[in-house]
Design a protein around this motif. Structure first.
Motif, PDB file in Angstrom:
ATOM      1  N   GLY A   1     -10.757  -8.888   1.559  1.00 19.80           N
ATOM      2  CA  GLY A   1     -10.722  -9.984   0.591  1.00 19.80           C
ATOM      3  C   GLY A   1     -11.050  -9.598  -0.832  1.00 19.80           C
TER       4      GLY A   1
ATOM      5  N   VAL B   1     -11.312 -12.241  -4.226  1.00 23.31           N
ATOM      6  CA  VAL B   1     -12.530 -12.391  -5.015  1.00 23.31           C
ATOM      7  C   VAL B   1     -12.283 -11.970  -6.463  1.00 23.31           C
ATOM      8  CG1 VAL B   1     -14.896 -11.541  -5.336  1.00 23.31           C
ATOM      9  CG2 VAL B   1     -14.073 -12.115  -3.042  1.00 23.31           C
TER      10      VAL B   1
ATOM     11  N   VAL C   1     -17.236  -6.571  -1.146  1.00 27.86           N
ATOM     12  CA  VAL C   1     -16.822  -7.715  -0.332  1.00 27.86           C
ATOM     13  C   VAL C   1     -16.953  -7.316   1.140  1.00 27.86           C
ATOM     14  CG1 VAL C   1     -14.968  -9.325   0.212  1.00 27.86           C
ATOM     15  CG2 VAL C   1     -15.222  -8.455  -2.121  1.00 27.86           C
TER      16      VAL C   1
ATOM     17  N   ASN D   1     -17.362 -12.620   2.973  1.00 31.15           N
ATOM     18  CA  ASN D   1     -16.090 -13.333   3.042  1.00 31.15           C
ATOM     19  C   ASN D   1     -15.907 -13.902   4.441  1.00 31.15           C
ATOM     20  OD1 ASN D   1     -13.505 -14.280   2.881  1.00 31.15           O
ATOM     21  ND2 ASN D   1     -12.596 -12.392   2.133  1.00 31.15           N
TER      22      ASN D   1
ATOM     23  N   LYS E   1     -13.404 -15.869   5.544  1.00 34.33           N
ATOM     24  CA  LYS E   1     -12.067 -16.461   5.573  1.00 34.33           C
ATOM     25  C   LYS E   1     -11.545 -16.702   6.992  1.00 34.33           C
ATOM     26  CE  LYS E   1      -9.832 -11.919   5.186  1.00 34.33           C
ATOM     27  NZ  LYS E   1      -8.860 -11.121   4.431  1.00 34.33           N
TER      28      LYS E   1
END
Length: 229
Positions: A35, A39, A155, A186, A188
């Motif tokens: 990610g 970001v 990240v 992250n 997601k």
């Protein structure tokens, strides 16, 4: 994946860098797909919303996220680049394709000069890098990019990045010239409790669709249930 520039976590990153006077930021990760670009683009947009001229530099040779749109001339550092996945446009520098440029950017001193030159024209510089642990001769080492910037963000993919890999990544950034501002978790691929409840609710076909939709809206409006699981 797209992250809003007004997201609370992005706002915290923006404030931290502004309060510490950090004009150049390196964004990296342990592995590809964690990610970084999501970001970095969100942070770049936040700087733009604050009125700062911002240059987005794609040095991720492992998996470049941008391409040159060929819509602006190259008289000054930076051109109009397009995010391949979302088609969003930024003023930036696409991943270098010329071998001599790639080799030059592997040298921290040369990269430091490049960042200084970019900062003469722009208020902020955001650099998207190759993964720290994807080491091969074609990549520009993320630690070289980190040493050329005021600060670095890692990240971390929630549920995917192991403690061992994160420790390896931190060792690569263990240098006096590198300031690690922090890690970003992250999530997601992690559904919220509300999303999981709605998924189960939609399996109950005996409940009328309109009623299921009404219940789902109530669940999505509950702040507590929308925290990641």
């Amino acid at each position: 994946m797209t992250i809003s520039a007004t997201h609370a976590e992005i706002e915290q990153l923006y404030l931290a860098s502004e309060l510490n006077g950090q004009r150049s930021i390196c964004v990296t990760a342990c592995h590809s797909g964690d990610g970084v670009t999501s970001v970095a683009t969100a942070l770049a947009e936040r700087f733009l919303l604050a009125g700062h001229s911002t240059l987005y530099v794609d040095l991720n040779l492992f998996n470049p996220g941008f391409k040159d749109s060929h819509l602006l001339d190259n008289e000054q550092p930076g051109q109009l680049i397009e995010h391949i996945e979302s088609q969003r446009m930024f003023i930036g520098v696409p991943a270098p394709t010329v071998s001599s440029t790639q080799l030059a950017y592997k040298d921290p001193a040369t990269l430091q000069k490049a960042v200084s030159k970019w900062l003469e024209k722009y208020d902020r510089v955001i650099i998207d890098t190759s993964p720290l642990l994807n080491v091969n001769k074609g990549n520009i080492p993320a630690q070289s990019v980190a040493s050329a910037c005021n600060c670095t963000l890692i990240v971390v993919a929630f549920g995917e990045t192991s403690t061992h890999h994160l420790q390896q990544a931190k060792k690569l950034l263990d240098a006096n010239s590198i300031f690690l501002m922090g890690c970003i978790m992250n999530m997601k691929h992690t559904p919220s409790f509300a999303q999981e409840l709605v998924r189960q609710l939609n399996r109950m076909q005996f409940i009328p669709a309109k009623l299921r939709e009404r219940f789902a809206n109530k669940l999505y409006q509950n702040e507590f249930l929308n925290l990641p699981m």
